[in-house]
Scaffold this motif. Structure first.
Motif, PDB file in Angstrom:
ATOM      1  N   UNK A   3       0.798  -1.260  -0.155  1.00 44.49           N
ATOM      2  CA  UNK A   3      -0.130   0.184   0.229  1.00 44.49           C
ATOM      3  C   UNK A   3       0.824   1.280  -0.046  1.00 44.49           C
ATOM      4  N   UNK A   4       2.106   0.911   0.272  1.00 44.71           N
ATOM      5  CA  UNK A   4       2.929   2.330   0.167  1.00 44.71           C
ATOM      6  C   UNK A   4       3.374   2.857  -1.432  1.00 44.71           C
ATOM      7  N   UNK A   5       2.889   1.954  -2.196  1.00 42.43           N
ATOM      8  CA  UNK A   5       3.060   2.143  -3.675  1.00 42.43           C
ATOM      9  C   UNK A   5       1.896   2.825  -4.351  1.00 42.43           C
ATOM     10  N   UNK A   6       2.165   3.687  -5.286  1.00 42.02           N
ATOM     11  CA  UNK A   6       1.282   4.361  -5.975  1.00 42.02           C
ATOM     12  C   UNK A   6       0.962   3.754  -7.538  1.00 42.02           C
ATOM     13  N   UNK A   7       0.069   2.929  -7.631  1.00 39.96           N
ATOM     14  CA  UNK A   7      -0.217   2.171  -8.716  1.00 39.96           C
ATOM     15  C   UNK A   7      -1.126   2.833  -9.573  1.00 39.96           C
ATOM     16  N   UNK A   8      -0.824   2.669 -10.978  1.00 35.67           N
ATOM     17  CA  UNK A   8      -1.586   3.555 -11.977  1.00 35.67           C
ATOM     18  C   UNK A   8      -1.651   2.372 -12.885  1.00 35.67           C
ATOM     19  N   UNK A   9      -3.327   2.205 -13.519  1.00 36.12           N
ATOM     20  CA  UNK A   9      -3.273   1.436 -14.719  1.00 36.12           C
ATOM     21  C   UNK A   9      -3.713   2.175 -15.941  1.00 36.12           C
ATOM     22  N   UNK A  10      -3.062   2.177 -16.975  1.00 39.98           N
ATOM     23  CA  UNK A  10      -3.269   2.822 -18.211  1.00 39.98           C
ATOM     24  C   UNK A  10      -3.698   1.823 -19.163  1.00 39.98           C
ATOM     25  N   UNK A  11      -5.002   2.171 -19.701  1.00 38.72           N
ATOM     26  CA  UNK A  11      -5.735   0.954 -20.614  1.00 38.72           C
ATOM     27  C   UNK A  11      -6.517   1.784 -21.699  1.00 38.72           C
ATOM     28  N   UNK A  12      -6.683   0.918 -22.483  1.00 40.96           N
ATOM     29  CA  UNK A  12      -7.621   1.342 -23.767  1.00 40.96           C
ATOM     30  C   UNK A  12      -9.178   0.986 -23.193  1.00 40.96           C
ATOM     31  N   UNK A  13     -10.229   1.433 -23.972  1.00 37.82           N
ATOM     32  CA  UNK A  13     -11.473   1.370 -23.598  1.00 37.82           C
ATOM     33  C   UNK A  13     -11.854  -0.177 -23.566  1.00 37.82           C
ATOM     34  N   UNK A  14     -11.410  -0.977 -24.924  1.00 39.47           N
ATOM     35  CA  UNK A  14     -11.730  -2.250 -24.984  1.00 39.47           C
ATOM     36  C   UNK A  14     -11.230  -3.069 -24.098  1.00 39.47           C
ATOM     37  N   UNK A  15      -9.882  -2.848 -23.546  1.00 38.66           N
ATOM     38  CA  UNK A  15      -9.048  -3.984 -22.769  1.00 38.66           C
ATOM     39  C   UNK A  15      -9.646  -3.636 -21.541  1.00 38.66           C
ATOM     40  N   UNK A  16      -9.980  -2.496 -21.022  1.00 43.25           N
ATOM     41  CA  UNK A  16     -10.254  -2.063 -19.798  1.00 43.25           C
ATOM     42  C   UNK A  16     -12.056  -2.483 -19.422  1.00 43.25           C
ATOM     43  N   UNK A  17     -12.962  -2.202 -20.456  1.00 39.81           N
ATOM     44  CA  UNK A  17     -14.158  -2.366 -19.996  1.00 39.81           C
ATOM     45  C   UNK A  17     -15.043  -3.576 -20.643  1.00 39.81           C
ATOM     46  N   UNK A  18     -14.084  -4.221 -21.823  1.00 42.61           N
ATOM     47  CA  UNK A  18     -14.823  -5.354 -22.395  1.00 42.61           C
ATOM     48  C   UNK A  18     -13.963  -6.537 -21.944  1.00 42.61           C
ATOM     49  N   UNK A  19     -12.919  -6.915 -22.259  1.00 44.06           N
ATOM     50  CA  UNK A  19     -12.233  -8.132 -21.825  1.00 44.06           C
ATOM     51  C   UNK A  19     -12.112  -8.051 -20.344  1.00 44.06           C
ATOM     52  N   UNK A  20     -11.662  -6.743 -19.831  1.00 44.89           N
ATOM     53  CA  UNK A  20     -11.388  -6.525 -18.548  1.00 44.89           C
ATOM     54  C   UNK A  20     -12.326  -6.188 -17.676  1.00 44.89           C
ATOM     55  N   UNK A  21     -13.868  -6.023 -18.190  1.00 44.34           N
ATOM     56  CA  UNK A  21     -14.793  -5.542 -17.533  1.00 44.34           C
ATOM     57  C   UNK A  21     -15.221  -5.934 -16.126  1.00 44.34           C
ATOM     58  N   UNK A  22     -15.270  -7.165 -16.028  1.00 44.56           N
ATOM     59  CA  UNK A  22     -15.525  -7.796 -14.631  1.00 44.56           C
ATOM     60  C   UNK A  22     -14.432  -7.156 -13.693  1.00 44.56           C
ATOM     61  N   UNK A  23     -13.132  -7.308 -13.958  1.00 46.65           N
ATOM     62  CA  UNK A  23     -11.946  -6.723 -13.200  1.00 46.65           C
ATOM     63  C   UNK A  23     -12.314  -5.364 -12.747  1.00 46.65           C
ATOM     64  N   UNK A  24     -12.837  -4.493 -13.744  1.00 52.63           N
ATOM     65  CA  UNK A  24     -13.040  -3.124 -13.547  1.00 52.63           C
ATOM     66  C   UNK A  24     -14.061  -2.767 -12.610  1.00 52.63           C
ATOM     67  N   UNK A  25     -15.186  -3.541 -12.646  1.00 48.38           N
ATOM     68  CA  UNK A  25     -16.369  -3.275 -11.606  1.00 48.38           C
ATOM     69  C   UNK A  25     -16.098  -3.882 -10.215  1.00 48.38           C
ATOM     70  N   UNK A  26     -15.214  -4.873 -10.219  1.00 48.59           N
ATOM     71  CA  UNK A  26     -15.036  -5.284  -8.878  1.00 48.59           C
ATOM     72  C   UNK A  26     -13.983  -4.731  -8.212  1.00 48.59           C
ATOM     73  N   UNK A  27     -12.938  -4.181  -8.772  1.00 51.28           N
ATOM     74  CA  UNK A  27     -11.911  -3.327  -8.378  1.00 51.28           C
ATOM     75  C   UNK A  27     -12.489  -2.108  -7.531  1.00 51.28           C
ATOM     76  N   UNK A  28     -13.359  -1.392  -8.368  1.00 49.35           N
ATOM     77  CA  UNK A  28     -14.131  -0.299  -7.787  1.00 49.35           C
ATOM     78  C   UNK A  28     -15.016  -0.581  -6.580  1.00 49.35           C
ATOM     79  N   UNK A  29     -15.651  -1.691  -6.818  1.00 48.02           N
ATOM     80  CA  UNK A  29     -16.633  -2.089  -5.669  1.00 48.02           C
ATOM     81  C   UNK A  29     -15.699  -2.089  -4.400  1.00 48.02           C
ATOM     82  N   UNK A  30     -14.728  -2.679  -4.499  1.00 49.27           N
ATOM     83  CA  UNK A  30     -13.869  -2.956  -3.337  1.00 49.27           C
ATOM     84  C   UNK A  30     -13.236  -1.790  -2.762  1.00 49.27           C
ATOM     85  N   UNK A  31     -13.009  -0.874  -3.791  1.00 50.47           N
ATOM     86  CA  UNK A  31     -12.363   0.306  -3.365  1.00 50.47           C
ATOM     87  C   UNK A  31     -10.647   0.209  -3.362  1.00 50.47           C
TER      88      UNK A  31
END
Length: 279
Positions: free
Chosen positions: A93-121
């Protein structure tokens, strides 16, 4: 070299970019380079030690970003940038992690990961470079392709309703949500700095030209023409109801709303098993 050429020994971003990876693979007029430059500018201004920044990307044109920044960075498999980054952010948690992604990679193939990571904060800053199509693989329609837009797989116009990404991010629990374009460099840098210093899941959508995959079949023109389109149509409205920020680039009379839409406090995800392990 012309008589008026300016030659310099170094560039302010030299230490944060991998010059050995240049020239880059991006098309003329693409906005991804502008996003990467703004990101490293924000790292330099953040006051956070460089060795505490981590960049994770997936696959596609935007996925190349992690290869060009000179910090600890990881180029992961398609749609898996967020779970890879989740592991880093949760255990360190001491690191500042940034994900850089395109719209397809993030919200199609990776869509479930996106919504659950946000849900968990989960403590991630997620940048979605939205160019409205799968650019690297030939311009197929994706989850953000506007209604009626032409693409390689929708030659008669896209008939699927696209994601409204800021509304989605707000609904699933992001602590910070913003949308800017690659034209709004200063606003984007300010948003990055603001988001880097918040907890929880932070999301910034960045609209970017893709002259080759999306601009050409939709008669938008080159990258400069799409930037002029942003200049003419974008309206800053930080208070707007996010249900109303859908985008239709193929219609010339509707506004494109940008701004810092959501900024709330929400603690970052820390599972009990990590606490017990003493990390």
């Amino acid at each position: 070299m012309s008589a008026g050429s300016i030659v310099v020994e170094s560039h302010p971003a030299d230490t944060l970019m991998r010059a050995d990876r240049l020239p880059h693979i991006l098309c003329p007029g693409c906005g991804i380079g502008s996003v990467v430059h703004t990101y490293v500018d924000a790292i330099a201004e953040s006051g956070i030690p460089v060795n505490q920044h981590v960049c994770v990307s997936g696959i596609g044109c935007s996925g190349r970003a992690a290869g060009y920044v000179n910090i600890d960075s990881y180029h992961t498999t398609h749609g898996r940038a967020i779970p890879f980054a989740l592991g880093i952010a949760t255990y360190r948690p001491d690191l500042h992690v940034t994900v850089i992604s395109g719209d397809g990679d993030l919200t199609a193939i990776g869509g479930n990961h996106f919504i659950h990571a946000a849900r968990r904060s989960v403590a991630l800053l997620v940048l979605c470079i939205n160019n409205f199509n799968y650019g690297m693989t030939g311009g197929q329609a994706g989850p953000t392709t506007p209604l009626s837009a032409m693409s390689r797989t929708t030659p008669h116009g896209c008939w699927e309703r696209p994601f409204n990404l800021p509304f989605l991010a707000q609904a699933i629990g992001a602590s910070y949500v913003a949308r800017w374009t690659v034209l709004h460099v200063r606003q984007l840098r300010t948003a990055l700095l603001r988001a880097m210093n918040k907890q929880g899941f932070r999301f910034i959508e960045i609209l970017s030209p893709c002259p080759t995959g999306f601009g050409r079949p939709n008669d938008i023109g080159d990258g400069l023409s799409e930037m002029q389109n942003y200049l003419r149509r974008c309206e800053v409205n930080n208070e707007i109801d996010l249900r109303a920020v859908d985008i239709d680039l193929t219609q010339q009379d509707s506004p494109i709303y940008v701004g810092d839409f959501v900024d709330v406090d929400r603690a970052s995800f820390r599972p009990q098993v990590v606490h017990r392990a003493g990390a």
